[in-house]
Design a protein around this motif. Structure first.
Motif, PDB file in Angstrom:
ATOM      1  N   PHE A   1       5.618  11.993  -1.004  1.00  0.00           N
ATOM      2  CA  PHE A   1       4.676  11.539  -2.074  1.00  0.00           C
ATOM      3  C   PHE A   1       4.409  10.003  -1.891  1.00  0.00           C
ATOM      4  O   PHE A   1       3.454   9.484  -1.959  1.00  0.00           O
ATOM      5  CB  PHE A   1       5.493  11.665  -3.305  1.00  0.00           C
ATOM      6  CG  PHE A   1       4.809  11.313  -4.455  1.00  0.00           C
ATOM      7  CD1 PHE A   1       3.536  12.005  -4.842  1.00  0.00           C
ATOM      8  CD2 PHE A   1       5.088  10.099  -5.060  1.00  0.00           C
ATOM      9  CE1 PHE A   1       2.931  11.511  -6.009  1.00  0.00           C
ATOM     10  CE2 PHE A   1       4.448   9.680  -6.107  1.00  0.00           C
ATOM     11  CZ  PHE A   1       3.467  10.254  -6.600  1.00  0.00           C
ATOM     12  N   ALA A   2       5.730   9.358  -1.263  1.00  0.00           N
ATOM     13  CA  ALA A   2       5.333   7.825  -0.978  1.00  0.00           C
ATOM     14  C   ALA A   2       4.400   7.723   0.214  1.00  0.00           C
ATOM     15  O   ALA A   2       3.511   6.693   0.302  1.00  0.00           O
ATOM     16  CB  ALA A   2       6.723   7.259  -0.581  1.00  0.00           C
ATOM     17  N   GLY A   3       4.277   8.780   1.144  1.00  0.00           N
ATOM     18  CA  GLY A   3       3.483   8.517   2.319  1.00  0.00           C
ATOM     19  C   GLY A   3       2.186   8.613   1.838  1.00  0.00           C
ATOM     20  O   GLY A   3       1.173   8.056   2.431  1.00  0.00           O
ATOM     21  N   ARG A   4       1.727   9.456   0.934  1.00  0.00           N
ATOM     22  CA  ARG A   4       0.702   9.998   0.506  1.00  0.00           C
ATOM     23  C   ARG A   4      -0.135   8.908  -0.660  1.00  0.00           C
ATOM     24  O   ARG A   4      -1.115   8.436  -0.375  1.00  0.00           O
ATOM     25  CB  ARG A   4       0.614  11.345  -0.286  1.00  0.00           C
ATOM     26  CG  ARG A   4      -0.572  11.786  -0.650  1.00  0.00           C
ATOM     27  CD  ARG A   4      -1.559  12.247   0.279  1.00  0.00           C
ATOM     28  NE  ARG A   4      -2.929  12.849  -0.047  1.00  0.00           N
ATOM     29  CZ  ARG A   4      -4.027  12.865   0.446  1.00  0.00           C
ATOM     30  NH1 ARG A   4      -3.979  12.339   1.617  1.00  0.00           N
ATOM     31  NH2 ARG A   4      -5.152  13.336   0.042  1.00  0.00           N
ATOM     32  N   VAL A   5       0.854   8.291  -1.415  1.00  0.00           N
ATOM     33  CA  VAL A   5       0.363   7.411  -2.394  1.00  0.00           C
ATOM     34  C   VAL A   5       0.205   6.208  -1.684  1.00  0.00           C
ATOM     35  O   VAL A   5      -0.501   5.184  -2.249  1.00  0.00           O
ATOM     36  CB  VAL A   5       1.356   7.249  -3.498  1.00  0.00           C
ATOM     37  CG1 VAL A   5       0.866   6.505  -4.421  1.00  0.00           C
ATOM     38  CG2 VAL A   5       1.250   8.774  -4.178  1.00  0.00           C
ATOM     39  N   GLY A   6       1.068   5.606  -0.985  1.00  0.00           N
ATOM     40  CA  GLY A   6       1.352   4.484  -0.127  1.00  0.00           C
ATOM     41  C   GLY A   6       2.504   3.693  -0.983  1.00  0.00           C
ATOM     42  O   GLY A   6       2.591   3.466  -2.201  1.00  0.00           O
TER      43      GLY A   6
ATOM     44  N   LEU B   1       3.719   0.573  -1.315  1.00  0.00           N
ATOM     45  CA  LEU B   1       3.196  -0.773  -1.958  1.00  0.00           C
ATOM     46  C   LEU B   1       2.463  -0.251  -3.372  1.00  0.00           C
ATOM     47  O   LEU B   1       3.053  -0.633  -4.389  1.00  0.00           O
ATOM     48  CB  LEU B   1       2.434  -1.474  -1.359  1.00  0.00           C
ATOM     49  CG  LEU B   1       2.133  -2.837  -2.070  1.00  0.00           C
ATOM     50  CD1 LEU B   1       3.205  -3.805  -2.222  1.00  0.00           C
ATOM     51  CD2 LEU B   1       1.009  -3.760  -1.304  1.00  0.00           C
ATOM     52  N   SER B   2       1.667   0.625  -3.095  1.00  0.00           N
ATOM     53  CA  SER B   2       1.083   1.220  -4.423  1.00  0.00           C
ATOM     54  C   SER B   2       2.123   2.040  -5.491  1.00  0.00           C
ATOM     55  O   SER B   2       2.358   1.755  -6.505  1.00  0.00           O
ATOM     56  CB  SER B   2       0.154   2.364  -4.355  1.00  0.00           C
ATOM     57  OG  SER B   2      -0.965   1.666  -3.559  1.00  0.00           O
ATOM     58  N   LEU B   3       3.147   2.756  -4.667  1.00  0.00           N
ATOM     59  CA  LEU B   3       4.215   3.359  -5.604  1.00  0.00           C
ATOM     60  C   LEU B   3       5.050   2.098  -6.195  1.00  0.00           C
ATOM     61  O   LEU B   3       5.523   2.291  -7.423  1.00  0.00           O
ATOM     62  CB  LEU B   3       5.118   4.192  -4.753  1.00  0.00           C
ATOM     63  CG  LEU B   3       6.115   5.093  -5.533  1.00  0.00           C
ATOM     64  CD1 LEU B   3       5.604   6.074  -6.336  1.00  0.00           C
ATOM     65  CD2 LEU B   3       6.911   5.985  -4.087  1.00  0.00           C
ATOM     66  N   LEU B   4       5.700   1.197  -5.706  1.00  0.00           N
ATOM     67  CA  LEU B   4       6.542   0.030  -6.056  1.00  0.00           C
ATOM     68  C   LEU B   4       5.662  -0.439  -6.991  1.00  0.00           C
ATOM     69  O   LEU B   4       6.313  -0.926  -8.254  1.00  0.00           O
ATOM     70  CB  LEU B   4       6.905  -0.716  -4.890  1.00  0.00           C
ATOM     71  CG  LEU B   4       7.715  -0.145  -4.026  1.00  0.00           C
ATOM     72  CD1 LEU B   4       7.922  -1.352  -2.760  1.00  0.00           C
ATOM     73  CD2 LEU B   4       8.940   0.080  -4.482  1.00  0.00           C
ATOM     74  N   LEU B   5       4.293  -0.796  -7.011  1.00  0.00           N
ATOM     75  CA  LEU B   5       3.705  -1.686  -8.087  1.00  0.00           C
ATOM     76  C   LEU B   5       3.553  -0.813  -9.245  1.00  0.00           C
ATOM     77  O   LEU B   5       3.610  -1.308 -10.408  1.00  0.00           O
ATOM     78  CB  LEU B   5       2.256  -2.124  -7.507  1.00  0.00           C
ATOM     79  CG  LEU B   5       2.361  -3.147  -6.688  1.00  0.00           C
ATOM     80  CD1 LEU B   5       0.944  -3.370  -6.060  1.00  0.00           C
ATOM     81  CD2 LEU B   5       2.761  -4.405  -7.148  1.00  0.00           C
TER      82      LEU B   5
END
Length: 59
Positions: A27-32, A34-38
């Protein structure tokens, strides 16, 4: 980080915790990352008000 799973047929042998880690990484790889952390940072509660700050001349 990637958007694909393991291709060496190891996924069925993983424990539940291992599968959860794999799901999160995919999921983190798909979303990105940095976008996930923000997005997670924006879930923190914010004050709807702020006190005014100014220096008043005295005397």
């Amino acid at each position: 980080q990637g958007t694909v799973g393991l291709s060496v047929n190891l996924t069925p042998q993983l424990t539940s915790e291992g599968k959860c880690i794999l799901i999160f990484n995919m999921f983190a790889g798909r979303v990105g990352l940095l976008s996930l952390l923000l997005a997670l940072r924006s879930l923190q509660s914010k004050k709807a008000y702020a006190y005014a700050e100014s220096q008043l001349p005295v005397g």
